[in-house]
Scaffold this motif. Structure first.
Motif, PDB file in Angstrom:
ATOM      1  N   UNK A  90       7.584   9.788   9.931  1.00  0.00           N
ATOM      2  CA  UNK A  90       6.210  10.094  10.348  1.00  0.00           C
ATOM      3  C   UNK A  90       6.249  11.379  11.166  1.00  0.00           C
ATOM      4  N   UNK A  96       2.719   4.498   2.882  1.00  0.00           N
ATOM      5  CA  UNK A  96       2.446   5.870   3.314  1.00  0.00           C
ATOM      6  C   UNK A  96       3.527   6.816   2.828  1.00  0.00           C
ATOM      7  N   UNK A 155       4.307   1.320   6.165  1.00  0.00           N
ATOM      8  CA  UNK A 155       5.158   2.503   6.209  1.00  0.00           C
ATOM      9  C   UNK A 155       5.582   2.897   4.800  1.00  0.00           C
ATOM     10  N   UNK A 160       1.924  -2.364  11.956  1.00  0.00           N
ATOM     11  CA  UNK A 160       2.793  -1.209  12.018  1.00  0.00           C
ATOM     12  C   UNK A 160       2.206   0.019  11.366  1.00  0.00           C
ATOM     13  N   UNK A 161       1.070   0.491  11.868  1.00  0.00           N
ATOM     14  CA  UNK A 161       0.469   1.701  11.308  1.00  0.00           C
ATOM     15  C   UNK A 161       1.411   2.872  11.525  1.00  0.00           C
ATOM     16  N   UNK A 216      11.539  -2.055   7.259  1.00  0.00           N
ATOM     17  CA  UNK A 216      10.414  -1.144   7.214  1.00  0.00           C
ATOM     18  C   UNK A 216       9.205  -2.057   7.144  1.00  0.00           C
ATOM     19  N   UNK A 217       8.016  -1.522   7.033  1.00  0.00           N
ATOM     20  CA  UNK A 217       6.857  -2.387   6.847  1.00  0.00           C
ATOM     21  C   UNK A 217       6.115  -1.924   5.608  1.00  0.00           C
TER      22      UNK A 217
END
Lengths: 190, 597
Positions: A12, A173, A170, A189-190, A166-167
């Protein structure tokens, strides 16, 4: 002493600056830092080489783990590892020494990736020592330009899978799409 | 390991509601149980302020208008310390947000849960040096536990929930959310029943029972054990368990500044505060113990003095929730990592009943030596600050609305307060320990008073620090005469700096004399009743009047100048190498004030 650390973190914008900022703020001395994608979408992998003592490295690891975006940190200094660097070297050449340089590069299992009348670009991938020693040799012919990465590293042998966390958000994205509502609300988890 | 009302997904999923980002902020705050927020509006946060109107009209959320954003953060901080809940402050972009920095750093250093919400320029202007734009996430990253820039309204509900979660769980801290103006105006789906999944956030590390057993073993074998307890005891709410433990094994307790009141200071096992301005016997105990049990503290340089000579003779046990604090300054022999609310109750049954009379007798001898030199034992003919503080304790400790919450600023008065006021319960003292922020007391006292409208709150503040944030007197009035009582210890100097100049810079008082306005007249201008006190005999009546006057009251104690805080460990010296209190020339029988020890 030099230590090799691997950190996994959220892929990110801004995460690199958080890590680098923490290192600077706490006066930790980074020799080199490489970032790239990992096998898990949404998670990038950083290889650090830090210079210091056991206590400092212990702090580096603990402070890294405190960063919310960093999901895992490993100290692989004590383990058998594969560590590789890469360098691109533009060395000046002429008709007389061109073949000699090619021979040297071959001995080092490097590659000639570009040739011009007055120079050529040599690519070398290998351990820190191998890269350094080829650079020393080529320096005799005149290095015009050079770029060298720090090492990326992996531990040898078997590995557990547990740090692939991870989510869904994520991953989505990282794959260039918006997370679906279901993913977003189930996993956070944005 | 989710704990404490944090990470809970409700059984029946919430129906998403369509609303603007601005409204989402207030919906989230409501669900976090926030009743009061402290802030200052501005262009980039206006949509959020506008959306507050119905919530304020319905009496759900009350907004306190501050006069400087730094004080919004301090008030949220004071609120959080007084309640244990998350304090919330709000400011606009650019200067509003940068003004928050000192307050956020103060909260973060002292592990106080604070969430700051700031406006940011619209996303299309980000990075263009737009009007009132600053890189707030970049600026605040080093002083926050975590922070967010919100550029998508769909991410807002989750970010809000994550922010509160991160601020509150584990070792608390400050979290900032920077919301672009267009995100505040954009519509999205709001719901709040997510389960938070943060792979990189481990607030409550797993407790290693083996370490607890090892710690108990060391404690049981100790002949000269000592507890050094810090803010963590208060944050985990284990004052009672700590008292049980030290009574069971008869272990004396030294506290850090923020650990003040972890066990009642009138308790025979309490040695008060240690460190730079700790009592000589407390520091000697640290340097003479054989097992040092550090609980919820981080071996700050103000408590350890010179590290390489700190408690070298002792085995050190460190109870700590933040792994990074273990081995940072002092390498412990046993590290018990985890929530004190888990580790201390686990430790209790493993501790044997012991008596350490020889060790305690030794400490009592050192104490006697201190009492000889102590100011409280002789007649006071000048108005000196320790006397004022002791009188404040006399006037307030039996107050009808309970013993007061004392909020101190930073400097000499802060140290005198911790030395001469007897703190009886956990969290009685609110002060900026880690960052040492002058100007903290008045806004933090306002925050604490807002949290406990019926409690007695005293702000004890120096003339220097008071002038850093005195504009917040207006907030006391605007909030309907908040009954905050203010004691200014006015010695005409930046006293602590002057003391250092006297001791280490050959009395060159550069930049330390302070001209002050007439604080009584100033208070009058703010319509706050006030008194000036210049003589010792005026102190008790003045305090009486302050306590009997409803609403706020200010007392300007014009104390003797150039009084020093003793004992003192010079920076960089070992903690037992202290500058002692000078022995008084005439020892007279003293009536009235009984020493606290």
């Amino acid at each position: 002493m030099k230590y090799t650390l691997i950190a996994w973190m959220r892929d990110k914008p801004g995460v690199l600056s958080r890590v680098a900022g923490m290192m600077r703020r706490r006066n930790f001395n980074i020799d080199s830092l490489q970032v790239g994608h990992s096998e898990t979408p949404g998670i990038s992998r950083m290889t650090f080489v830090v210079d210091g003592n056991d206590r400092m490295v212990d702090q580096v690891i603990k402070q890294l783990r405190k960063l919310v975006d960093v999901t895992r940190v490993e100290n692989i200094s004590e383990q058998p590892i594969v560590a590789r660097e890469m360098a691109l070297i533009r060395v000046s050449t002429n008709a007389e020494n061109r073949s000699e340089i090619v021979q040297l590069v071959n001995i080092y299992r490097g590659e000639i990736v570009d040739v011009a009348l007055d120079s050529m670009i040599v690519q070398i991938v290998g351990s820190e020592e191998r890269v350094a020693s080829l650079i020393d040799l080529l320096d005799n012919f005149g290095i015009v330009e050079m770029v060298r990465t720090g090492p990326v590293a992996m531990a040898r042998g078997q590995m557990e899978h547990k740090y692939r966390r991870s989510t869904a958000v994520w991953r989505a994205q990282a794959n260039g799409r918006d997370a679906t509502a279901v993913e977003r609300f189930r996993t956070g988890g944005v | 390991m989710p704990k404490r009302n944090g990470n809970t997904a409700s059984a029946s999923p919430e129906t998403p509601v369509r609303m603007k980002g601005a409204q989402m902020v207030w919906e989230a705050l409501l669900r976090e149980g926030v009743r009061v927020i402290f802030g200052h509006p501005g262009g980039a946060i206006l949509p959020t302020y506008d959306a507050l109107a119905p919530y304020e009209a319905a009496g759900k959320i009350h907004h306190v208008l501050v006069r400087h954003e730094q004080c919004a953060a301090h008030m949220a901080d004071g609120w959080a310390r007084a309640t244990g809940e998350v304090g919330v402050c709000i400011a606009t972009s650019g200067p509003g947000a940068t003004n928050l920095v000192t307050g956020l750093a103060t909260a973060q250093m002292d592990s106080v849960p604070v969430v700051a919400i700031t406006g940011q320029v619209p996303t299309n202007l980000l990075g263009t040096d737009a009007f009132q734009e600053s890189d707030v996430v970049g600026v605040t990253a080093p002083v926050c536990k975590h922070n967010y820039l919100v550029t998508d309204v769909n991410e807002l509900p989750l970010i809000l929930k994550e922010a509160f979660y991160i601020a509150r769980e584990g070792r608390p801290g400050a979290v900032l959310i920077d919301i672009c103006k267009d995100v505040q105006n954009a519509e999205g789906w709001f719901r709040y029943d997510f389960e938070i999944d943060l792979p990189g956030f481990e607030p409550w590390p797993q407790v290693d029972m083996e370490a607890v057993r090892k710690a108990a073993e060391l404690i049981n074998k100790a002949e000269r054990p000592l507890v050094l307890s810090g803010h963590g005891v208060q944050l985990a709410g284990v004052g009672r368990e700590l008292l049980q433990m030290v009574e069971k094994a008869e272990i004396p307790v030294v506290t850090t500044l923020l650990g003040t009141g972890n066990i009642p200071e009138s308790h025979p096992l309490s040695l008060g505060m240690g460190g730079m301005h700790g009592e000589a016997y407390a520091n000697r105990a640290v340097q003479a113990c054989d097992v040092l049990i550090a609980m919820g503290m981080r071996f700050d340089d103000r408590i350890t003095g010179r590290l390489d000579s700190f408690a070298k003779q002792a085995k050190i046990i460190h109870f700590e929730v933040d792994k990074a604090e273990v081995g940072k300054n002092v390498v412990p022999d046993v590290a018990v990592i985890g929530d004190l609310a888990e580790t201390l109750p686990a430790l209790l049954p493993l501790i044997e009943e012991r008596r350490h009379q020889v060790w305690l007798q030794e400490i009592r001898e050192w104490k006697k030596d201190t009492e000889q030199a102590d100011i409280l034992n002789y007649e006071v003919d000048e108005l000196i600050p320790p006397f004022v503080i002791r009188q404040l304790w006399h006037a307030t400790h039996n107050a009808k609305n309970g013993p007061p919450i004392i909020v101190t600023d930073v400097g000499q008065h802060q140290m005198w307060e911790s030395q001469y006021f007897t703190h009886e319960y956990l969290g009685q003292l609110i002060t900026s320990g880690g960052l040492g922020t002058m100007g903290f007391a008045l806004p933090a006292a306002i925050g604490a008073q807002m949290a406990h409208p019926n409690r007695l709150v005293w702000a004890v503040v120096g003339d220097g620090g008071f002038q850093m944030t005195l504009q917040e007197l207006a907030v006391i009035k605007q909030e309907g005469d908040l009954p905050v009582k203010i004691a200014i210890i006015n010695n005409g100097f930046l006293g602590m700096v002057r003391q250092w100049q006297q001791l280490f810079y050959e009395k060159r008082y550069v930049g330390t004399p302070v001209w002050s306005p007439d604080f009584v007249k100033l208070a009058e201008a703010y319509q706050i009743p006030a008194l000036a006190v210049t003589k010792p005999e005026q102190v008790a009546p003045a305090l009486e009047r302050a306590l009997n006057t409803p609403g706020p009251f200010l007392i300007d104690f014009r104390v003797k100048e150039e009084v020093n805080v003793y004992p003192m460990v010079a920076p960089g010296a070992a903690v037992d190498q202290l500058i002692r209190r000078p022995k008084p020339a005439v020892m007279q029988g003293y009536s009235g004030v009984q020493p606290s020890w």
